[in-house]
Design a protein around this motif. Structure first.
Motif, mmCIF file in Angstrom:
data_model
loop_
_atom_site.group_PDB
_atom_site.id
_atom_site.type_symbol
_atom_site.label_atom_id
_atom_site.label_comp_id
_atom_site.label_asym_id
_atom_site.label_seq_id
_atom_site.Cartn_x
_atom_site.Cartn_y
_atom_site.Cartn_z
ATOM 1 N N TYR A 29 -1.939 3.403 -8.074
ATOM 2 C CA TYR A 29 -3.146 2.625 -8.322
ATOM 3 C C TYR A 29 -3.248 2.219 -9.792
ATOM 4 N N TYR A 73 -0.330 8.782 -5.629
ATOM 5 C CA TYR A 73 -1.381 7.793 -5.356
ATOM 6 C C TYR A 73 -2.020 7.319 -6.657
ATOM 7 N N SER A 75 0.856 -1.181 0.000
ATOM 8 C CA SER A 75 0.000 0.000 0.000
ATOM 9 C C SER A 75 0.889 1.226 0.000
ATOM 10 N N LEU A 76 0.310 2.362 -0.310
ATOM 11 C CA LEU A 76 0.973 3.622 -0.008
ATOM 12 C C LEU A 76 0.644 3.987 1.436
ATOM 13 N N LYS A 120 6.269 1.019 -4.546
ATOM 14 C CA LYS A 120 5.664 1.359 -5.835
ATOM 15 C C LYS A 120 5.991 0.268 -6.849
ATOM 16 N N HIS A 174 5.552 -0.523 1.973
ATOM 17 C CA HIS A 174 5.201 0.524 1.031
ATOM 18 C C HIS A 174 6.144 0.363 -0.157
ATOM 19 N N ASP A 194 1.684 14.630 -4.200
ATOM 20 C CA ASP A 194 1.378 13.348 -3.568
ATOM 21 C C ASP A 194 0.110 12.728 -4.145
ATOM 22 N N CYS A 250 -3.182 4.230 4.362
ATOM 23 C CA CYS A 250 -4.284 3.516 3.711
ATOM 24 C C CYS A 250 -4.900 2.443 4.604
ATOM 25 N N ALA A 257 -6.718 9.581 2.179
ATOM 26 C CA ALA A 257 -5.330 9.206 2.475
ATOM 27 C C ALA A 257 -4.428 10.433 2.544
ATOM 28 N N ARG A 315 -2.330 11.581 5.695
ATOM 29 C CA ARG A 315 -0.883 11.711 5.558
ATOM 30 C C ARG A 315 -0.412 13.082 6.031
ATOM 31 N N PRO A 367 -7.765 8.329 -2.345
ATOM 32 C CA PRO A 367 -6.611 9.216 -2.191
ATOM 33 C C PRO A 367 -6.926 10.500 -1.440
ATOM 34 N N VAL A 380 -5.862 -0.390 -0.925
ATOM 35 C CA VAL A 380 -6.032 0.979 -1.426
ATOM 36 C C VAL A 380 -7.044 1.724 -0.564
#
Length: 277
Positions: A157, A153, A51-52, A101, A99, A149, A55, A124, A128, A121, A118
């Motif tokens: 995704y 996201y 995940s980022l 990518k 985390h 940012d 989340c 999130a 964040r 965003p 997810v």
């Protein structure tokens, strides 16, 4: 991933396996850095829980950890460290939460099964901001309107929709669905992990990870959840367990920032996630 020999020793004589496991852990602590440990677990894990930030991954980890602890009788374990469960019991799946990518580690996902967590965003980003506001712009709306940012996201995704077939198996879990029907979604994850955990135990794990108890764990500390994730020394606004509310971003942002987020997500984010309307 546990070897056949490890599984055989565990099945034949669990005390011997436990002794060997403690000796192995002690040896690793002498020469293995945190970065080395991370790389080893990432490389050998059967499952990656990706995940980022912000989340709901801590929430899901604690639920899974508590469920495995109760179902398989594992004592004195950090519920947050899911990989450790497979080292304590080699018949359990090795799970590496992180985390990451897509492509960060050279597109090696064909070696792993991936659980992608997810969250909208917009929620999130607000979460964040409050957790990391000391290193972010001084104004929430300014941070959101910068868009950097948000783009991260969206890219994350979209990448996983394009490349999910590169994995051995793939499961997408939405934070919003976890909130809506936690037992149903947690059961989906447990089934994907090929674990046989009764619904009653899952329900007990869900109760343990309920919002108010998670807030208490973060504020007071707990031997059950270690590794500095729920850091009680943070101010209440900066803690990970803050609101956990679906759609809460509308309470924090200006009309301009909300419109910017809505338009950008509608235009750029793959609609399959259900966040584009």
């Amino acid at each position: 991933m546990p070897t056949r020999l490890e599984k055989a020793i565990f099945t034949t004589h669990p005390p011997t396996y436990s002794l060997l496991n403690r000796l192995r852990d002690r040896s690793r602590r002498l020469y293995e850095s945190a970065a080395d440990k991370h790389q080893r677990e990432r490389k050998t894990a059967e499952y990656l829980l990706l995940s980022l930030t912000n989340c709901g991954r801590t929430w899901l980890r604690v639920m899974l950890g508590r469920a495995m602890q109760l179902a398989y009788g594992i004592e004195s374990v950090n519920l947050h460290d899911l990989f450790a469960f497979s080292e304590r019991n080699p018949n359990l799946p090795s799970i590496k939460p992180m985390h990451e990518k897509y492509g960060q580690f050279g597109n090696t996902y064909q070696q792993h099964k991936v659980i992608l967590l997810v969250r909208d965003p917009r929620d999130a980003l607000v979460s964040r901001y409050y957790q990391h506001q000391k290193i972010l712009p001084p104004d929430l709306n300014q941070y959101v309107l910068a868009g950097e940012d948000l783009s991260a996201y969206i890219q994350f995704y979209n990448d996983w929709q394009n490349y999910q077939d590169t994995t051995q198996a793939f499961l997408c879990v939405r934070y919003e669905d976890l909130k809506r029907d936690t037992l149903e979604e947690l059961s989906r994850v447990v089934d994907f992990l090929e674990l046989a955990i009764p619904p009653a135990i899952l329900a007990e794990a869900i109760d343990f990870a309920a919002f108010n108890n998670m807030k208490k764990l973060e504020a007071e500390g707990s031997p059950d959840v270690r590794a500095g994730v729920l850091q009680g020394h943070r101010s209440p606004a900066q803690r990970k367990v803050r609101k956990g509310k679906v759609g809460g971003y509308r309470e924090d942002l200006s009309a301009e920032a909300i419109d910017f987020l809505d338009r950008t997500i509608s235009r750029e984010l793959n609609p399959i996630y259900g966040y584009s309307h």
